[in-house]
Design a protein around this motif. Structure first.
Motif, PDB file in Angstrom:
ATOM      1  N   ALA A 136       0.800  -1.231   0.000  1.00 13.83           N
ATOM      2  CA  ALA A 136       0.000   0.000   0.000  1.00 13.83           C
ATOM      3  C   ALA A 136       0.832   1.280   0.000  1.00 13.83           C
ATOM      4  O   ALA A 136       0.312   2.357   0.265  1.00 13.83           O
ATOM      5  CB  ALA A 136      -0.987   0.021   1.160  1.00 13.83           C
ATOM      6  N   LEU A 137       2.129   1.206  -0.303  1.00 15.52           N
ATOM      7  CA  LEU A 137       2.961   2.398  -0.417  1.00 15.52           C
ATOM      8  C   LEU A 137       2.824   3.003  -1.806  1.00 15.52           C
ATOM      9  O   LEU A 137       2.570   2.292  -2.782  1.00 15.52           O
ATOM     10  CB  LEU A 137       4.433   2.067  -0.162  1.00 15.52           C
ATOM     11  N   LEU A 138       3.008   4.316  -1.888  1.00 18.66           N
ATOM     12  CA  LEU A 138       3.082   5.000  -3.170  1.00 18.66           C
ATOM     13  C   LEU A 138       4.555   5.038  -3.573  1.00 18.66           C
ATOM     14  O   LEU A 138       5.396   5.566  -2.827  1.00 18.66           O
ATOM     15  CB  LEU A 138       2.531   6.424  -3.046  1.00 18.66           C
ATOM     16  N   TYR A 139       4.872   4.464  -4.728  1.00 21.97           N
ATOM     17  CA  TYR A 139       6.237   4.479  -5.255  1.00 21.97           C
ATOM     18  C   TYR A 139       6.310   5.577  -6.310  1.00 21.97           C
ATOM     19  O   TYR A 139       5.462   5.659  -7.196  1.00 21.97           O
ATOM     20  CB  TYR A 139       6.602   3.119  -5.856  1.00 21.97           C
ATOM     21  N   ILE A 140       7.343   6.434  -6.218  1.00 24.57           N
ATOM     22  CA  ILE A 140       7.487   7.601  -7.080  1.00 24.57           C
ATOM     23  C   ILE A 140       8.866   7.556  -7.737  1.00 24.57           C
ATOM     24  O   ILE A 140       9.888   7.597  -7.049  1.00 24.57           O
ATOM     25  CB  ILE A 140       7.365   8.908  -6.266  1.00 24.57           C
ATOM     26  N   GLY A 141       8.900   7.487  -9.054  1.00 27.97           N
ATOM     27  CA  GLY A 141      10.166   7.526  -9.778  1.00 27.97           C
ATOM     28  C   GLY A 141      10.614   8.956  -9.969  1.00 27.97           C
ATOM     29  O   GLY A 141       9.817   9.834 -10.307  1.00 27.97           O
ATOM     30  N   SER A 142      11.903   9.204  -9.758  1.00 26.87           N
ATOM     31  CA  SER A 142      12.470  10.531  -9.932  1.00 26.87           C
ATOM     32  C   SER A 142      13.932  10.376 -10.310  1.00 26.87           C
ATOM     33  O   SER A 142      14.753  10.017  -9.473  1.00 26.87           O
ATOM     34  CB  SER A 142      12.336  11.340  -8.634  1.00 26.87           C
ATOM     35  N   SER A 143      14.232  10.601 -11.594  1.00 23.26           N
ATOM     36  CA  SER A 143      15.576  10.379 -12.096  1.00 23.26           C
ATOM     37  C   SER A 143      15.915   8.896 -11.923  1.00 23.26           C
ATOM     38  O   SER A 143      15.169   8.040 -12.363  1.00 23.26           O
ATOM     39  CB  SER A 143      16.579  11.292 -11.401  1.00 23.26           C
ATOM     40  N   ARG A 144      16.997   8.565 -11.228  1.00 22.45           N
ATOM     41  CA  ARG A 144      17.350   7.158 -11.026  1.00 22.45           C
ATOM     42  C   ARG A 144      16.908   6.636  -9.663  1.00 22.45           C
ATOM     43  O   ARG A 144      17.247   5.522  -9.276  1.00 22.45           O
ATOM     44  CB  ARG A 144      18.850   6.947 -11.219  1.00 22.45           C
ATOM     45  N   VAL A 196      13.889   5.907  -6.568  1.00 26.55           N
ATOM     46  CA  VAL A 196      12.492   5.611  -6.258  1.00 26.55           C
ATOM     47  C   VAL A 196      12.266   6.055  -4.822  1.00 26.55           C
ATOM     48  O   VAL A 196      12.947   5.598  -3.906  1.00 26.55           O
ATOM     49  CB  VAL A 196      12.176   4.113  -6.411  1.00 26.55           C
ATOM     50  N   HIS A 197      11.335   6.968  -4.651  1.00 24.42           N
ATOM     51  CA  HIS A 197      10.939   7.427  -3.326  1.00 24.42           C
ATOM     52  C   HIS A 197       9.643   6.713  -2.963  1.00 24.42           C
ATOM     53  O   HIS A 197       8.904   6.259  -3.844  1.00 24.42           O
ATOM     54  CB  HIS A 197      10.704   8.940  -3.316  1.00 24.42           C
ATOM     55  N   THR A 198       9.348   6.621  -1.671  1.00 19.95           N
ATOM     56  CA  THR A 198       8.073   6.041  -1.245  1.00 19.95           C
ATOM     57  C   THR A 198       7.342   7.012  -0.334  1.00 19.95           C
ATOM     58  O   THR A 198       7.957   7.850   0.337  1.00 19.95           O
ATOM     59  CB  THR A 198       8.260   4.707  -0.499  1.00 19.95           C
ATOM     60  N   TYR A 199       6.029   6.876  -0.333  1.00 20.25           N
ATOM     61  CA  TYR A 199       5.186   7.660   0.566  1.00 20.25           C
ATOM     62  C   TYR A 199       4.195   6.706   1.212  1.00 20.25           C
ATOM     63  O   TYR A 199       3.487   5.964   0.522  1.00 20.25           O
ATOM     64  CB  TYR A 199       4.453   8.761  -0.192  1.00 20.25           C
ATOM     65  N   ARG A 216      12.845   9.185   1.173  1.00 20.94           N
ATOM     66  CA  ARG A 216      13.674   9.638   0.062  1.00 20.94           C
ATOM     67  C   ARG A 216      14.668   8.551  -0.348  1.00 20.94           C
ATOM     68  O   ARG A 216      15.311   7.950   0.493  1.00 20.94           O
ATOM     69  CB  ARG A 216      14.409  10.904   0.509  1.00 20.94           C
ATOM     70  N   ARG A 217      14.746   8.315  -1.664  1.00 19.81           N
ATOM     71  CA  ARG A 217      15.705   7.362  -2.233  1.00 19.81           C
ATOM     72  C   ARG A 217      15.591   5.983  -1.590  1.00 19.81           C
ATOM     73  O   ARG A 217      16.590   5.383  -1.189  1.00 19.81           O
ATOM     74  CB  ARG A 217      17.126   7.895  -2.143  1.00 19.81           C
ATOM     75  N   ALA A 218      14.398   5.479  -1.531  1.00 21.31           N
ATOM     76  CA  ALA A 218      14.178   4.139  -0.965  1.00 21.31           C
ATOM     77  C   ALA A 218      14.834   3.069  -1.823  1.00 21.31           C
ATOM     78  O   ALA A 218      15.261   2.040  -1.313  1.00 21.31           O
ATOM     79  CB  ALA A 218      12.680   3.870  -0.835  1.00 21.31           C
TER      80      ALA A 218
END
Length: 172
Positions: free
Chosen positions: A22-30, A32-35, A47-49
């Motif tokens: 149920a985490l939100l995975y967010i791609g940013s450059s190289r 992956v962050h999670t929320y 940040r940077r998971a």
């Protein structure tokens, strides 16, 4: 915070809400962050998971029963032929993938789930040939080729076990 995403300025930020955790995975450059919206007063941003190798850019996500698959390529950073790869992260979601599989093309886009496996679209920039690929027996097998652009993330639908997508104004 905004400073956490500065390496991804001007780049797409593909996202996926995991059905596994149920985490939100967010791609940013190289990266992956999670929320996690269920923890902390305003949720918890990690940040940077996960981190792809230098030169890669996250292009999208898909999940199978056990893994989060992060798709990335090196094309955007070089402007010429690149390397497209699928990176597999297990249920422990460690910062580094436990395996990676070459997609045998330069670019990757629009990953998706299909009948218990994952798939994606790839393109070879030397001949502008695009392919629909499905994960089978440890490799991404090309199932259909066409000449044209890749579909965008979110531009794929599964209807009655058929994979539908749009490329250059045509629906396949």
């Amino acid at each position: 915070t905004a400073a956490d995403l500065t390496e991804g300025v001007g780049l797409p930020h593909p996202m996926l809400v995991s059905q596994q955790d149920a985490l939100l995975y967010i791609g940013s450059s190289r990266f992956v962050h999670t929320y996690d919206g269920a923890t902390g007063a305003n949720g918890t941003f990690n940040r940077r998971a996960m981190t792809l190798p230098v030169g890669y850019e996250v292009k999208g996500f898909a999940e199978d029963e056990f893994d989060l698959v992060v798709f990335g390529d090196t094309t955007a950073r070089t402007g010429r032929r690149g390397i497209a790869t699928a990176f597999f992260y297990g249920l422990d979601r460690s910062a580094l993938p436990y395996k990676k599989i070459s997609l045998e093309d330069d670019e990757v886009s629009a990953p998706f789930n299909y009948l218990g496996t994952v798939g994606c679209f790839t393109r070879n920039r030397s001949d502008n040939r695009s392919a629909l690929r499905l994960l089978e027996d440890g490799r991404f097998v090309a199932k259909f080729y066409w000449t044209g652009n890749l579909p965008l993330n979110g531009g794929v639908e599964i209807q009655n076990n058929l994979i539908l997508w749009q490329s250059d104004g045509l629906v396949y």
